[in-house]
Design a protein around this motif. Structure first.
Motif, PDB file in Angstrom:
ATOM      1  N   GLN A 443       0.959  -1.278   0.025  1.00  0.00           N
ATOM      2  CA  GLN A 443      -0.110  -0.070  -0.215  1.00  0.00           C
ATOM      3  C   GLN A 443       0.932   1.336  -0.195  1.00  0.00           C
ATOM      4  N   LYS A 446       2.389   1.560  -3.495  1.00  0.00           N
ATOM      5  CA  LYS A 446       1.365   2.226  -4.364  1.00  0.00           C
ATOM      6  C   LYS A 446       1.225   3.803  -4.101  1.00  0.00           C
ATOM      7  N   ASN A 447       1.263   4.087  -2.970  1.00  0.00           N
ATOM      8  CA  ASN A 447       0.867   5.674  -2.681  1.00  0.00           C
ATOM      9  C   ASN A 447       1.977   6.332  -3.206  1.00  0.00           C
ATOM     10  N   LYS A 448       3.366   5.845  -3.159  1.00  0.00           N
ATOM     11  CA  LYS A 448       4.441   6.667  -3.618  1.00  0.00           C
ATOM     12  C   LYS A 448       4.387   6.679  -4.918  1.00  0.00           C
ATOM     13  N   VAL A 449       4.152   5.327  -5.713  1.00  0.00           N
ATOM     14  CA  VAL A 449       4.050   5.613  -7.255  1.00  0.00           C
ATOM     15  C   VAL A 449       3.036   6.611  -7.640  1.00  0.00           C
ATOM     16  N   ASN A 450       1.722   6.736  -6.896  1.00  0.00           N
ATOM     17  CA  ASN A 450       0.652   7.652  -7.285  1.00  0.00           C
ATOM     18  C   ASN A 450       1.235   9.132  -7.215  1.00  0.00           C
ATOM     19  N   HIS A 451       2.066   9.415  -6.219  1.00  0.00           N
ATOM     20  CA  HIS A 451       2.493  10.539  -5.816  1.00  0.00           C
ATOM     21  C   HIS A 451       3.838  11.076  -6.800  1.00  0.00           C
TER      22      HIS A 451
END
Ligand code: CMX
Length: 451
Positions: A443, A446-451
């Protein structure tokens, strides 16, 4: 009227709707009121976000996560326990029986309730012989909390809820049968708790209850302490009022609710809640508090100074132990229940050395905890357990292991009320989602990739 058979104080199988009819009707009214409130809340936004969850909270005992509803009581971090519209200060002169009524209905009862309740308790009292046989067969060093939990569990097959559930009853009636179980258990608690004391610490002979006494007065009397009198009964009333409930997320209440949410009977739920209460970070802290006070007295004498107490506190912390009776998961001020005990102590026990040490601890501990671990302790203030043991000790209750039993007897009122209301509101089985470290790490990725 339905048939009602008395066996060892248990009403077998059926509800008697005439018993405790005022309380029963008031619970029904409360449920109607609460259901309407919930309907409005849902209309206002069923999908509204109330609380977000951080990784720290998921790994930190869910502290501060708002994820439960409990309509019996509420703990404000700065003003403490509220039951209905009342604070601890408003309630400290009441009887525990009145508090049970308040927890279930949100209102205090009329004046004739105590008399009605006393009669009801008389009718339902009587711990079965098989329970005593089991308790007497246990090893001598069994902890009294194990005995209380087991004592309740031995009676489980008497559950009116369970018997009727097996026959088939509508979900809307579940709470009525749970209420019946609650009354049966509550009626037996003074005898059960006092009996445990006498088996474990006395000669094993049991003292008969006095049908003219109130619930707490009977418990105080049946302990059979040499110097017990009206003052011990008064302290017992206060003790059983102050420990009755502390909203829904504490270990014992939450455990009890989770177990009952699976429709395990109230007997299972109470026993489970007590097992949580038996932990040193929860209910057992009160026996540790008096032990702590006596250790200080033993080391420094009756006239111990505040400087010596400060030294002892620092040594305790340096050895990696917690200071019992201080700190709280929710409260951020001195627990008003501690204040109520101190008020009692000042009125009746001001000359008592243990009480005086509890007073000195209150002067010394908060300042030390404020800076301990770089200010990490969320609340340096005393909780409910910090002074109660010193008061019980004064009246001859010198078996620390028994203190959590008294806490348990009181807290069962809260377990019962919480489960009756939850069932009346049709609350479903509790089943939060758990995840693995890998899931959390993915999770974060995923958050890092989305930012
Ligand atoms: N003495 C020493 N350290 C304490 C402390 C105390 N009285 N109270 C809290 N701390 C420490 C915690 O151990 C924690 O340290 P680590 O992170 O290194 O483990 C740190 O301060 C932060 O804890 P917190 O957020 O302040 O407190 P928690 O919500 O985690 O725990 C409680 C609350 C009650 C378990 C804790 O204050 C404690 O252990 N108190 C002593 C035991 C006690 O009196 N329990 C009875 C509570 C009343 C009840 O529920 O019955």
């Amino acid at each position: 009227m339905q048939q009602c058979i008395l066996l060892f104080g248990f009403r077998c199988f059926d509800l008697n709707l005439l018993d405790m009819s005022i309380l029963r009707n008031e619970i029904k009214n409360n449920l109607t009121y609460l259901k309407n409130e919930i309907e409005h809340i849902f209309e206002g936004g069923r999908d509204t976000v109330l609380s977000e969850v951080t990784v720290g909270q998921v790994y930190g005992g869910m502290r501060g996560l708002t994820a439960l509803v409990c309509n019996t009581s509420y703990v404000d971090p700065y003003s403490g326990l509220h039951i209905g519209d009342f604070t601890v200060e408003d309630l400290s002169e009441k009887y525990p029986e009145e508090i049970f009524y308040l927890l279930c209905t949100g209102k205090l009862p009329e004046s004739d309730f105590l008399e009605e309740f006393r009669k009801e308790m008389n009718e339902r009292s009587g711990v079965p012989q098989y329970t005593w046989d089991v308790l007497k067969a246990l090893p001598e060093d069994t902890h009294p909390m194990s005995m209380l939990s087991l004592g309740i569990l031995t009676m489980e097959q008497e559950s009116v809820f369970k018997r009727n559930y097996l026959k088939g009853i509508p979900k809307s009636d579940f709470w009525k049968y749970t209420f019946e179980d609650a009354l049966n258990v509550i009626a037996k608690l003074p005898e059960l708790a006092a009996g445990i004391y006498r088996i474990r610490f006395g000669d094993g002979t049991l003292i008969k209850r006095d049908p003219d006494l109130d619930w707490a007065g009977n418990l105080a009397m049946m302990l059979g302490l040499p110097n017990s009198g009206k003052e011990l009964a008064r302290l017992m009333r206060l003790y059983l009022v102050l420990h009755c409930d502390h909203e829904g997320g504490n270990v014992s209440a939450f455990t009890s609710r989770v177990v009952n949410s699976a429709l395990s009977s109230l007997y299972y739920a109470i026993s489970a809640g007590l097992n949580g209460l038996a932990g040193p970070l929860h209910g057992l802290a009160n026996q540790n508090c008096l032990k702590f006070i006596l250790e200080i007295r033993h080391r420094f004498g009756d006239l111990v100074s505040e400087e010596e107490i400060a030294l002892y506190i620092k040594e305790t912390l340096d050895s990696g132990k917690v200071i019992p009776g201080y700190g709280h998961a929710v409260l951020r001020v001195t627990d008003p229940r501690f204040t109520a005990f101190m008020k009692f102590g000042k009125a009746y026990c001001s000359e008592n050395v243990c009480f005086q040490i509890a007073e000195k601890l209150f002067k010394v501990v908060p300042d030390i905890l404020k800076t301990y671990k770089g200010g990490k302790v969320a609340s340096p203030w005393p909780n409910v357990d910090a002074a109660s043991g010193a008061l019980l000790f004064k009246y001859g209750l010198n078996q620390f292991d028994f203190y959590t039993v008294l806490f348990g007897v009181s807290r069962i009122l809260g377990f019962c009320a919480q489960n009756i209301l939850a069932q009346g509101l049709g609350q479903p089985i509790i089943r939060p989602k758990s995840v693995t470290n890998k899931w959390v790490a993915d999770q974060l990725m995923k958050n890092k990739v989305n930012h």
